[in-house]
Design a protein around this motif. Structure first.
Motif, PDB file in Angstrom:
ATOM      1  N   ALA A  94       0.838  -1.206   0.000  1.00  0.00           N
ATOM      2  CA  ALA A  94       0.000   0.000   0.000  1.00  0.00           C
ATOM      3  C   ALA A  94       0.875   1.260   0.000  1.00  0.00           C
ATOM      4  O   ALA A  94       0.383   2.369  -0.203  1.00  0.00           O
ATOM      5  CB  ALA A  94      -0.890  -0.009   1.245  1.00  0.00           C
ATOM      6  N   ILE A  95       2.165   1.086   0.211  1.00  0.00           N
ATOM      7  CA  ILE A  95       3.094   2.235   0.240  1.00  0.00           C
ATOM      8  C   ILE A  95       3.296   2.736  -1.194  1.00  0.00           C
ATOM      9  O   ILE A  95       3.255   1.964  -2.149  1.00  0.00           O
ATOM     10  CB  ILE A  95       4.422   1.800   0.890  1.00  0.00           C
ATOM     11  N   ARG A  96       3.478   4.027  -1.357  1.00  0.00           N
ATOM     12  CA  ARG A  96       3.664   4.608  -2.697  1.00  0.00           C
ATOM     13  C   ARG A  96       5.034   5.266  -2.789  1.00  0.00           C
ATOM     14  O   ARG A  96       5.570   5.740  -1.783  1.00  0.00           O
ATOM     15  CB  ARG A  96       2.568   5.658  -2.964  1.00  0.00           C
ATOM     16  N   PRO A  97       5.619   5.320  -3.987  1.00  0.00           N
ATOM     17  CA  PRO A  97       6.930   5.977  -4.111  1.00  0.00           C
ATOM     18  C   PRO A  97       6.804   7.487  -3.917  1.00  0.00           C
ATOM     19  O   PRO A  97       5.705   8.049  -4.008  1.00  0.00           O
ATOM     20  CB  PRO A  97       7.352   5.652  -5.550  1.00  0.00           C
ATOM     21  N   LEU A 122       5.858  -0.008 -12.531  1.00  0.00           N
ATOM     22  CA  LEU A 122       7.164   0.636 -12.736  1.00  0.00           C
ATOM     23  C   LEU A 122       8.175  -0.347 -13.318  1.00  0.00           C
ATOM     24  O   LEU A 122       8.999   0.006 -14.165  1.00  0.00           O
ATOM     25  CB  LEU A 122       7.690   1.209 -11.414  1.00  0.00           C
ATOM     26  N   LEU A 123       8.088  -1.579 -12.857  1.00  0.00           N
ATOM     27  CA  LEU A 123       9.002  -2.605 -13.383  1.00  0.00           C
ATOM     28  C   LEU A 123       8.822  -2.735 -14.896  1.00  0.00           C
ATOM     29  O   LEU A 123       9.792  -2.739 -15.658  1.00  0.00           O
ATOM     30  CB  LEU A 123       8.727  -3.940 -12.694  1.00  0.00           C
ATOM     31  N   TRP A 124       7.572  -2.803 -15.353  1.00  0.00           N
ATOM     32  CA  TRP A 124       7.316  -2.984 -16.784  1.00  0.00           C
ATOM     33  C   TRP A 124       7.639  -1.726 -17.580  1.00  0.00           C
ATOM     34  O   TRP A 124       8.061  -1.817 -18.743  1.00  0.00           O
ATOM     35  CB  TRP A 124       5.886  -3.478 -17.034  1.00  0.00           C
ATOM     36  N   HIS A 125       7.492  -0.583 -16.941  1.00  0.00           N
ATOM     37  CA  HIS A 125       7.920   0.654 -17.591  1.00  0.00           C
ATOM     38  C   HIS A 125       9.426   0.560 -17.883  1.00  0.00           C
ATOM     39  O   HIS A 125       9.896   0.939 -18.967  1.00  0.00           O
ATOM     40  CB  HIS A 125       7.600   1.832 -16.651  1.00  0.00           C
ATOM     41  N   HIS A 180      16.347   6.501  -9.577  1.00  0.00           N
ATOM     42  CA  HIS A 180      16.708   5.655  -8.445  1.00  0.00           C
ATOM     43  C   HIS A 180      15.490   5.350  -7.575  1.00  0.00           C
ATOM     44  O   HIS A 180      15.341   4.230  -7.077  1.00  0.00           O
ATOM     45  CB  HIS A 180      17.803   6.306  -7.588  1.00  0.00           C
ATOM     46  N   GLU A 181      14.609   6.315  -7.431  1.00  0.00           N
ATOM     47  CA  GLU A 181      13.410   6.093  -6.610  1.00  0.00           C
ATOM     48  C   GLU A 181      12.574   4.935  -7.189  1.00  0.00           C
ATOM     49  O   GLU A 181      12.086   4.080  -6.440  1.00  0.00           O
ATOM     50  CB  GLU A 181      12.571   7.378  -6.546  1.00  0.00           C
ATOM     51  N   PHE A 185      12.077   1.532  -5.250  1.00  0.00           N
ATOM     52  CA  PHE A 185      10.715   1.171  -4.882  1.00  0.00           C
ATOM     53  C   PHE A 185      10.368  -0.214  -5.450  1.00  0.00           C
ATOM     54  O   PHE A 185       9.794  -1.063  -4.765  1.00  0.00           O
ATOM     55  CB  PHE A 185       9.728   2.222  -5.407  1.00  0.00           C
ATOM     56  N   THR A 186      10.743  -0.443  -6.697  1.00  0.00           N
ATOM     57  CA  THR A 186      10.454  -1.723  -7.350  1.00  0.00           C
ATOM     58  C   THR A 186      11.174  -2.854  -6.619  1.00  0.00           C
ATOM     59  O   THR A 186      10.600  -3.907  -6.336  1.00  0.00           O
ATOM     60  CB  THR A 186      10.937  -1.665  -8.813  1.00  0.00           C
ATOM     61  N   ARG A 187      12.449  -2.621  -6.304  1.00  0.00           N
ATOM     62  CA  ARG A 187      13.260  -3.638  -5.636  1.00  0.00           C
ATOM     63  C   ARG A 187      12.686  -3.958  -4.251  1.00  0.00           C
ATOM     64  O   ARG A 187      12.566  -5.108  -3.858  1.00  0.00           O
ATOM     65  CB  ARG A 187      14.694  -3.128  -5.492  1.00  0.00           C
TER      66      ARG A 187
END
Ligand SMILES: Cc1cc2nc3c(=O)[nH]c(=O)nc-3n(C[C@H](O)[C@H](O)[C@H](O)COP(=O)(O)OP(=O)(O)OC[C@H]3O[C@@H](n4cnc5c(N)ncnc54)[C@H](O)[C@@H]3O)c2cc1C
Length: 503
Positions: A94-97, A122-125, A180-181, A185-187
């Motif tokens: 539920a956390i957002r970047p 974001l990963l697919w972006h 980097h964000e 975030f993805t990681r």
């Protein structure tokens, strides 16, 4: 005493069982023996009855995704196993970047994914930029003709930044195309199977994600739990005529002058010598490393090509559970765990509940440190998982309190954990390292000779660890299939030599 067989399979996980069945059915005249080190076959599957069998806690594999695992799905159907669909999906964070630290394009991606899985979006972006025109993302679907061949070629030939993609790490390539964000975030927040703190091979991981992205049909679990799959497979293997021997650990092997292989096994503290014409090692990395002195140099060198990912499941039964039937899994937010799954007693949902906490790196190390009892970190098969360890109980209490934001004391009736980084597994799952050509390694391991005098290959390695679908049963089965394809034509014919005398 020595007995002689045509084929010895070492390892009674799903790959060993599948291969044993396929081989015996295609060549019933061969004498095939399967040896398993532990008290029972099944490998990284462990279904544990809790509360006198009123709950079934899975401590190993938990689901089969038919779209991702077609070979496995087919095997389940062939075994005639009844299954139940899994409708609850793993929770996304539920956390957002921090939007101020994203690029404008990434902010659009986050807005469009609002309410959904932002880390996945974001990963697919990022991946779309890494692969560019090298894969038809927009028109891709799982039934596309020749897709498997294209994927194999993509895995080897895809480029990024003028270098082969397989030589690069996933977090390296994503860092080239995302802020980097977005990478961080993805990681940190993506539920991408264990890869948080390691850097998997970008080509191999993208290939798996290409399939995961197209998955539609729901996952399922055999009725009776994953153990039902193992029971059915073992029964089929025995019925086909394969001899299964548990509590037999392979220690070493070597080639004789006549080309046969002598195996040294440990059985109930005693050394046993066996002779076979062909040896199949259906084993993960650390079990193979223990056998390295018996393996030829190119094979030894290949073992280092995969990363080992630890996984610890910790579970407990609670009286008067804090969750209701159908409570969705939690993403582990705010608690010392990666993901939380909840079940309710089917007849008395308000009286008893089962909580299962899945932990990969880093929280698996926290959980693995919570038990002092010898053998309790890995109470595998035949040794009940139930624990009396007070530190483990307290950690489960705290994790439940963190998960549900409460500070009253939950009443735990039973608890236990299973740490797959313990021997003989050494890892929950594996993944290819950057810079290693997975296709080349898989080919090396699928069939090799022990000597360098030009003899035909007589040893084969299969299993999830060195496969092209790691982390899943599918990888284990695919690598077994690769071994079947690598067998010489005479391997399954009777003229291989079936002199079954005991010496
Ligand atoms: C916690 C967890 C969750 C998972 N979830 C899923 C999931 O939901 N879906 C999915 O598809 N996959 C899942 N997986 C992965 C799946 O469990 C594995 O891919 C699969 O079980 C691997 O099978 P295998 O035959 O390659 O190896 P293994 O199951 O590791 O079998 C190897 C066998 O060899 C034996 N052995 C080792 N050394 C020796 C020796 N020297 N002599 C004799 N025997 C030896 C071992 O005891 C073991 O039985 C999960 C794995 C874990 C750990």
């Amino acid at each position: 005493m020595q007995t002689s067989s045509d084929i010895c399979i070492i390892g009674g996980g799903i790959s060993g069982l599948y291969l044993a069945l396929r081989l015996k059915r295609s060549a019933p005249q061969l004498r095939i023996q399967l040896f398993e080190a532990l008290e029972a076959v099944g490998g990284r599957v462990q279904t544990e009855p809790m509360l006198s069998g009123q709950f079934r806690a899975e401590f190993g594999a938990v689901r089969i995704e038919p779209d991702l695992q077609p070979l496995m799905d087919q095997f389940v159907q062939q075994l005639g196993i009844a299954t139940s669909a899994i409708t609850s999906h793993e929770a996304c964070s539920a956390i957002r970047p921090d939007l101020t630290r994203l690029t404008p394009a990434e902010r659009v991606v986050v807005e469009q994914a609002a309410g959904g899985d932002v880390a996945w979006a974001l990963l697919w972006h990022g991946i779309a930029q890494v692969i560019g025109a090298q894969w038809p993302l927009a028109s891709d679907h799982l039934e596309r003709p020749a897709r498997a061949v294209e994927k194999a070629s993509f895995r080897r030939l895809a480029q990024f930044g003028g270098r082969p993609l397989y030589q690069q790490g996933m977090w390296n390539v994503l860092s080239e195309v995302l802020s980097h964000e977005a990478v961080e975030f993805t990681r940190e927040k993506g539920a991408f199977y264990n890869f948080k703190n390691q850097n998997p091979n970008a080509a191999d991981w993208i290939c798996q994600l290409l399939d995961m992205r197209l998955m539609q049909r729901p996952s399922y679990i055999p009725q009776g739990g994953m153990q039902a799959l193992i029971d059915a497979a073992e029964q089929a293997v025995r019925a086909a005529g394969v001899e299964i021997h548990v509590r037999h650990q392979l220690l070493a092997f070597g080639e004789r002058a006549d080309g046969a292989l002598d195996l040294q096994l440990l059985h109930d503290g005693e050394r046993v010598t066996l002779r076979t014409r062909r040896l199949i090692l259906a084993l993960p990395r650390s079990a193979l490393e223990a056998l390295a002195p018996s393996l030829p140099a190119p094979v030894q060198a290949s073992l280092d090509a995969v990363l080992c990912f630890p996984i610890v499941w910790a579970s407990c039964v609670m009286a008067d559970p804090w969750w209701a039937p159908g409570t969705p899994p939690g993403s582990g937010e705010g608690a010392t765990t990666r993901a939380a799954h909840f079940e309710s007693h089917p007849e008395q949902p308000e009286a008893y509940g089962l909580a299962m906490f899945y932990n990969d790196d880093p929280w698996c190390h926290y959980w693995a440190n919570l038990t002092d009892t010898p053998g309790a970190r890995f109470p595998h098969k035949g040794r009940p998982v139930h624990s009396s360890d007070e530190r483990l109980r307290q950690a489960l209490v705290r994790t439940l309190q963190q998960t549900f934001g409460r500070d009253d004391e939950p009443q735990l009736l039973e608890w236990g954990l299973c740490d797959w980084s313990a021997a003989p597994f050494g890892a929950g799952v594996h993944f290819w390292k950057p810079g290693r050509d997975s296709e080349q390694v898989m080919r090396t391991l699928a069939a090799f000779a022990l000597g360098d005098d030009g003899r035909a290959p007589q040893v084969h390695i299969c299993g999830e660890a060195y496969s092209d679908f790691q982390g899943f049963f599918e990888g284990a089965l695919r690598s077994a299939q690769r071994v079947l394809q690598a067998l010489p034509a005479n391997a399954t014919s009777s003229h291989q030599g079936s002199d079954h005398e005991c010496h």
